[in-house]
Design a protein around this motif. Structure first.
Motif, PDB file in Angstrom:
ATOM      1  N   UNK A   1       4.520  48.664  44.187  1.00 28.00           N
ATOM      2  CA  UNK A   1       4.282  48.282  42.788  1.00 28.00           C
ATOM      3  C   UNK A   1       4.791  46.868  42.511  1.00 28.00           C
ATOM      4  N   UNK A   2       4.234  46.260  41.462  1.00 27.81           N
ATOM      5  CA  UNK A   2       4.633  44.889  41.121  1.00 27.81           C
ATOM      6  C   UNK A   2       5.847  44.861  40.207  1.00 27.81           C
ATOM      7  N   UNK A   3       6.060  45.965  39.492  1.00 30.29           N
ATOM      8  CA  UNK A   3       7.121  45.966  38.484  1.00 30.29           C
ATOM      9  C   UNK A   3       7.684  47.383  38.306  1.00 30.29           C
ATOM     10  N   UNK A   4       8.985  47.452  38.145  1.00 26.82           N
ATOM     11  CA  UNK A   4       9.611  48.717  37.782  1.00 26.82           C
ATOM     12  C   UNK A   4       9.944  48.705  36.295  1.00 26.82           C
TER      13      UNK A   4
ATOM     14  N   UNK B   1       3.204  43.962  29.261  1.00 30.87           N
ATOM     15  CA  UNK B   1       1.999  43.122  29.198  1.00 30.87           C
ATOM     16  C   UNK B   1       2.358  41.659  29.443  1.00 30.87           C
ATOM     17  N   UNK B   2       3.469  41.292  28.868  1.00 31.54           N
ATOM     18  CA  UNK B   2       3.954  39.921  29.008  1.00 31.54           C
ATOM     19  C   UNK B   2       4.188  39.563  30.474  1.00 31.54           C
ATOM     20  N   UNK B   3       4.693  40.523  31.205  1.00 30.47           N
ATOM     21  CA  UNK B   3       4.968  40.313  32.621  1.00 30.47           C
ATOM     22  C   UNK B   3       3.682  39.952  33.379  1.00 30.47           C
ATOM     23  N   UNK B   4       2.572  40.567  32.970  1.00 32.72           N
ATOM     24  CA  UNK B   4       1.310  40.319  33.670  1.00 32.72           C
ATOM     25  C   UNK B   4       0.489  39.208  33.007  1.00 32.72           C
ATOM     26  N   UNK B   5       1.043  38.628  31.948  1.00 31.27           N
ATOM     27  CA  UNK B   5       0.312  37.677  31.101  1.00 31.27           C
ATOM     28  C   UNK B   5      -0.328  36.534  31.888  1.00 31.27           C
ATOM     29  N   UNK B   6       0.433  35.961  32.803  1.00 32.80           N
ATOM     30  CA  UNK B   6      -0.030  34.743  33.462  1.00 32.80           C
ATOM     31  C   UNK B   6      -1.304  35.009  34.287  1.00 32.80           C
ATOM     32  N   UNK B   7      -1.252  36.058  35.069  1.00 38.47           N
ATOM     33  CA  UNK B   7      -2.387  36.314  35.954  1.00 38.47           C
ATOM     34  C   UNK B   7      -3.440  37.234  35.348  1.00 38.47           C
ATOM     35  N   UNK B   8      -2.989  38.070  34.413  1.00 37.12           N
ATOM     36  CA  UNK B   8      -3.929  39.047  33.859  1.00 37.12           C
ATOM     37  C   UNK B   8      -3.822  39.070  32.331  1.00 37.12           C
ATOM     38  N   UNK B   9      -4.299  38.015  31.691  1.00 35.43           N
ATOM     39  CA  UNK B   9      -4.136  37.918  30.226  1.00 35.43           C
ATOM     40  C   UNK B   9      -4.837  39.047  29.473  1.00 35.43           C
ATOM     41  N   UNK B  10      -5.829  39.673  30.109  1.00 31.07           N
ATOM     42  CA  UNK B  10      -6.561  40.727  29.390  1.00 31.07           C
ATOM     43  C   UNK B  10      -5.670  41.942  29.106  1.00 31.07           C
TER      44      UNK B  10
ATOM     45  N   UNK C   1       8.833  54.294  52.773  1.00 34.37           N
ATOM     46  CA  UNK C   1       8.407  54.985  53.989  1.00 34.37           C
ATOM     47  C   UNK C   1       6.927  55.364  53.953  1.00 34.37           C
ATOM     48  N   UNK C   2       6.241  54.999  52.871  1.00 32.21           N
ATOM     49  CA  UNK C   2       4.820  55.339  52.780  1.00 32.21           C
ATOM     50  C   UNK C   2       3.943  54.089  52.885  1.00 32.21           C
ATOM     51  N   UNK C   3       2.639  54.314  53.038  1.00 30.06           N
ATOM     52  CA  UNK C   3       1.696  53.189  53.175  1.00 30.06           C
ATOM     53  C   UNK C   3       1.345  52.633  51.803  1.00 30.06           C
ATOM     54  N   UNK C   4       1.257  51.311  51.696  1.00 27.43           N
ATOM     55  CA  UNK C   4       0.981  50.718  50.381  1.00 27.43           C
ATOM     56  C   UNK C   4      -0.384  50.037  50.322  1.00 27.43           C
ATOM     57  N   UNK C   5      -1.191  50.289  51.306  1.00 30.69           N
ATOM     58  CA  UNK C   5      -2.538  49.705  51.264  1.00 30.69           C
ATOM     59  C   UNK C   5      -3.268  50.231  50.033  1.00 30.69           C
ATOM     60  N   UNK C   6      -4.063  49.380  49.440  1.00 31.13           N
ATOM     61  CA  UNK C   6      -4.897  49.832  48.337  1.00 31.13           C
ATOM     62  C   UNK C   6      -4.208  49.819  46.987  1.00 31.13           C
ATOM     63  N   UNK C   7      -2.914  49.508  46.939  1.00 32.59           N
ATOM     64  CA  UNK C   7      -2.234  49.440  45.642  1.00 32.59           C
ATOM     65  C   UNK C   7      -2.568  48.095  44.996  1.00 32.59           C
TER      66      UNK C   7
ATOM     67  N   UNK D   1      -2.462  44.791  42.474  1.00 36.18           N
ATOM     68  CA  UNK D   1      -1.324  43.972  42.015  1.00 36.18           C
ATOM     69  C   UNK D   1      -0.917  44.263  40.572  1.00 36.18           C
ATOM     70  N   UNK D   2      -1.758  44.968  39.858  1.00 38.86           N
ATOM     71  CA  UNK D   2      -1.392  45.334  38.481  1.00 38.86           C
ATOM     72  C   UNK D   2      -0.847  46.764  38.457  1.00 38.86           C
ATOM     73  N   UNK D   3       0.087  47.033  39.338  1.00 40.69           N
ATOM     74  CA  UNK D   3       0.630  48.391  39.426  1.00 40.69           C
ATOM     75  C   UNK D   3       2.112  48.402  39.091  1.00 40.69           C
ATOM     76  N   UNK D   4       2.523  49.467  38.482  1.00 46.80           N
ATOM     77  CA  UNK D   4       3.940  49.594  38.103  1.00 46.80           C
ATOM     78  C   UNK D   4       4.487  50.951  38.522  1.00 46.80           C
ATOM     79  N   UNK D   5       5.800  51.064  38.526  1.00 49.94           N
ATOM     80  CA  UNK D   5       6.452  52.368  38.600  1.00 49.94           C
ATOM     81  C   UNK D   5       7.084  52.656  37.237  1.00 49.94           C
ATOM     82  N   UNK D   6       6.969  53.885  36.814  1.00 48.71           N
ATOM     83  CA  UNK D   6       7.661  54.302  35.592  1.00 48.71           C
ATOM     84  C   UNK D   6       8.968  54.962  36.034  1.00 48.71           C
TER      85      UNK D   6
END
Ligand code: SF4
Lengths: 450, 382
Positions: free
Chosen positions: A235-238, A280-289, A179-185, A187-192
């Motif tokens: 977020x990209x990943x939970x 980290x592995x989840x983001x490996x392909x696009x964000x190896x750093x 129900x909230x706006x997601x602009x500006x989030x 792609x390397x964002x997660x929820x804990x």
């Protein structure tokens, strides 16, 4: 000692590894009269939602439900502390007869006016389920009038076990997500998820992820804020810890928003590091750093605590431990962590483990380890004594039993004030175990030193 | 949907199997009350069907959360137990029934010491002095040792007098009154023996029933206490206190505070018997001149708001009041139940001259410490 007999109906929920074929019964209703250590549905919902600090938590029921869950979690907030209040409609006899809807409406309106929360959760307790108050429609009405989300939590105590309460809490939060706006989030964002910020643990974990170059949109629910939950679908990943409490919401978010999830544990060096690497592995392909930063982080953190842990290990080697916790996932981490301190786990169990959980538990345990589901103090003490443990890791209900028997006790439940998550938490845990097991006071226990 | 009868019977039989108790107490909840379970009937059915002369006594009490507070459950359970078990069997047995009120295990031990020192035969119900504050175990105790033995509860029907402690309790259908109605045992209802005045009444009643004077040990304790009052009176004079807790505890504490010169400026309770104010007027000299605020049926938010207006110097009550005391930066003197944030709640003696002595020292020293800490000089003497 006089041997303690185990109720026949309970036999199937107790297993000694290496004896019979494994066919553990679990995931069932507690046996009447067996003094289960479990709590009710409402309590499950309350503990999950409790850390949302800028929400109003109103318990619709008699005063008992609110009073027993007042300020019960060490979940810290970096800002508002509204969650530490236990508001109740304090239903009285006449409300039971004539219904509590009017009282609920009046309480909600006056509390919202007084405290200006960002959202309100309304918990249904046993009695509300019986007298048939339509809390959904009251919540809708107040939401419209006050312009904030007012969310019913269907947590009638008799509807099942604490686990059903987790689900009811997830259902309530699911109404906020999206129900909230997601602009500006980014792609390397997660929820804990499943991290309740006991003694500031969520802050520790969040800092790790940020050092890895990731953003955290929302923590469910430690130091929680309504705004963040509303936009968490960006977020990209939970990343889900304490699977029992949050799996339901993670699955919902996967189905509805296509957000994948990973199950992790932040407890002990091994699982903590694995959690960070998995993410980290989840983001490996696009964000190896991210992986590189993670490796540096793990290396630094482990290096800092390892020599100190080694010293504790020398003192703790070969001591026996018992573990009884809420969710089985926590038990897994605990077994590894205690092993890393040189200790042997001889009794392990959980209040709410599933079939698969117990399979994993069994594979992890040594032969002779007793595995229990939904145990009671009689059983827990019987096996603790028989196995000669010098440490019991559990929740607040097991503490008196352990102390009376002269067994060191380490609190791993939500009331504690000591951070046990992450690398710094492992150090705290080691210190705590060391103090519990080797204190000189046990020499005076009638049992003598174990 | 189908009532809780089957579950209750299963629970009772499992408890018998696992714990072999001499008595099973059954408390109801809002749920069982509202679905209309007739608990006494279900239990009678169970007992009839599983007829076992060796089996445990079963006592049930109605305790739904929506009526009254925890103190009503406490006294209700005592009354129900007495009602179920006490018998007139041996009228010559005599002895005193003591209903001690909800206090600490140390208080209970002190009650027993006093009655023993009188050489009196007595039965006290409840008695958690050992069950809640006992030694470590060598093996798991299914039911902790201690407590009132069943045969003593039975013998309550033969006593020559009952003493029940609590001025609000006196207004209710208490266990003491039940025994008076059932077996014509005289019931002496007095306040909790906190402070000299209320303790004097307690000793008077024991003397009246036993026909013996106060033992010398207590004469001495009482004299030393008065001597201490003299030594410390200036420090506490007209200090203002917020007192909260169960109504009877508030009344006892307010009586004690008043007799040492402290003003119980705000007396508050979650209970709402309707008697609190009148009873405080009975125990506090010049009640009306002191401008004391009395609140019934309040929660901690309301107490906190009223406390700010009361210009209090300290709070006295259980640990749940810590938040409001902290907010006002005033000390909290912990008494009663629960005390969750300090060691030793079970060891606090509130009652008798000994309890008053401990409370007096504690309150006086708290005030002295506040002044000492705030003083720019930091005196090393009083
Ligand atoms: S919801 Fe029901 S079981 Fe849970 S605390 Fe309230 S009355 Fe008890």
């Amino acid at each position: 000692m006089s041997s303690i007999s185990i109720l026949e109906e309970r036999q199937a929920q107790i297993h000694t590894k290496g004896t019979a074929p494994f066919n553990m019964s679990c995931d069932k209703k507690s046996l009447a009269g067996s003094v289960s250590q479990r709590a009710c549905v409402f309590c499950g919902s309350r503990v999950v939602l409790y850390p949302i600090a800028d929400a109003l938590h109103l318990i619709h029921g008699p005063i008992g439900c609110a009073s027993y869950t007042w300020d019960i979690r060490g979940s810290l907030s970096s800002g508002p502390e509204l969650h530490r209040m236990s508001f109740s409609t304090d239903l009285q006899e006449r409300d039971i007869i004539f219904g509590g809807e009017k009282k609920l409406y009046a309480s909600l309106v006056s509390l919202i006016d007084k405290y200006s929360p960002k959202a309100a959760f309304v918990y249904a307790t046993c009695i509300v389920g019986l007298i048939g108050d339509d809390i959904d429609s009251i919540c809708r009405k107040v939401a419209k009038e006050k312009g904030i989300p007012v969310l019913p939590v269907h947590s009638e105590g008799f509807k099942g076990t604490k686990k059903d309460g987790y689900k009811a809490a997830c259902d309530a939060m699911a109404n906020l997500v999206g129900t909230g706006a997601i602009e500006g989030i980014r792609p390397t964002s997660i929820n804990i998820m499943g991290e309740f910020n006991i003694a500031g643990e969520a802050w520790t974990i969040r800092e790790y992820y940020e050092r890895m170059g990731l953003d955290v949109v929302s923590v469910f629910t430690g130091d929680g804020r309504v705004e963040n939950i509303k936009r968490s679908h960006g977020a990209a990943l939970n990343v889900v810890q304490c699977s029992g409490s949050m799996m339901h919401l993670a699955q919902h978010m996967k189905a509805k928003y296509g957000i994948p999830f990973k199950r992790v544990s932040y407890f002990g060096i091994e699982d903590m590091s694995k959690a960070l690497y998995d993410v980290a592995e989840f983001f490996q392909k696009d964000y190896p750093e991210v992986m590189e930063k993670t490796q540096t982080l793990v290396r630094e953190e482990v290096k800092a605590i390892y020599p100190i842990l080694k010293r504790y290990k020398e003192r703790l080697k070969g001591k026996k431990a018992a573990i009884y916790v809420g969710g089985a996932f926590k038990a897994f981490s605990m077994i590894k962590a205690l092993r890393s301190l040189g200790m042997d786990v001889v009794l392990a169990g959980s209040q709410t483990g599933t079939d698969e959980d117990y399979q994993v538990l069994r594979e992890m345990c040594d032969d002779g380890t007793v595995i229990v589901d939904d145990a009671n103090p009689l059983e827990l003490s019987k096996y603790s004594i028989e196995k000669g443990v010098s440490l019991f890791v559990g929740g607040v209900k097991e503490r008196p039993m352990a102390f009376k028997l002269g067994i060191g006790f380490c609190d791993h439940n939500h009331e504690r004030k000591l951070s046990l998550a992450g690398y710094s938490g492992m150090l705290n845990f080691a210190k705590e175990v060391y103090a519990s097991v080797t204190s000189p006071v046990w020499q005076f226990a009638p049992y003598g030193k174990r | 949907m189908f009532g809780g009868g089957a579950n209750l019977k299963l629970a009772v039989s499992n408890i018998i199997k696992q714990y072999q108790p001499a008595l099973i107490g059954v408390g109801t909840t809002c749920l069982s009350e509202t679905i209309g379970d007739d608990v006494p009937l279900i239990l009678r059915e169970y007992i009839l069907k599983n007829h076992d002369p060796e089996g445990p006594a079963v006592v049930s009490v109605s305790t739904p959360s929506y009526s009254g507070t925890h103190i009503d459950g406490f006294h209700g359970a005592i009354r129900a137990t007495v009602d179920a078990l006490a018998k007139k069997e041996n009228p010559d047995a005599g002895g005193i029934n003591l209903f001690p009120g909800m206090l600490s295990p140390a208080d209970y031990r002190h009650y027993k010491e006093i009655l023993s020192d009188f050489g009196a035969r007595y039965q006290m119900l409840p008695d958690y002095s050992q069950t809640l504050d006992g030694p470590m175990w060598t093996e798991y105790q299914k039911i902790p040792a201690g407590g009132t033995p069943i045969k003593e509860i039975v013998a309550m029907g033969d006593a020559s007098g009952s003493i029940e402690l609590g001025r609000v309790l006196a207004k209710t259908k208490s266990a003491g009154k039940l025994l008076a109605d059932k077996f014509a045992i005289p019931c002496h209802s007095i306040g909790l023996p906190i402070g000299i005045k209320e303790t004097d009444l307690f000793f008077d009643r024991i003397s009246a029933i036993t026909g013996k004077p106060m033992p010398e040990k207590y004469v001495q304790e009482r004299s030393r206490l008065i001597d201490a009052y003299a030594d410390g009176h200036k420090y506490v004079f007209e200090a203002r206190a917020v007192v909260y807790g169960e109504e009877d505890l508030v009344i006892g504490m307010a009586s004690f505070l008043s007799e040492i010169g402290v003003v119980p400026a705000l007396c508050a309770s979650g209970g709402k018997s309707g008697h609190l104010k009148a009873m405080l007027r009975d125990v506090i000299d010049d009640f009306d001149a002191k401008g004391i605020t009395v609140m019934e049926g309040v929660d901690f938010v309301e107490i906190g708001e009223a406390a700010k207006k009361a210009h209090a110097d300290f709070f006295i009550g259980n640990s749940k009041g810590y938040k409001i005391a902290r907010e006002m930066k005033k000390p909290l003197i912990r008494i009663g139940f629960p005390i969750h944030d300090r060691m030793g709640g079970a060891r606090i003696v509130h009652i008798g001259y000994r309890g008053a002595q401990q409370l007096f020292d504690c309150i006086t020293n708290t005030i002295i410490q506040c002044r000492q800490d705030a003083s720019p000089i930091g005196y090393t003497y009083m």
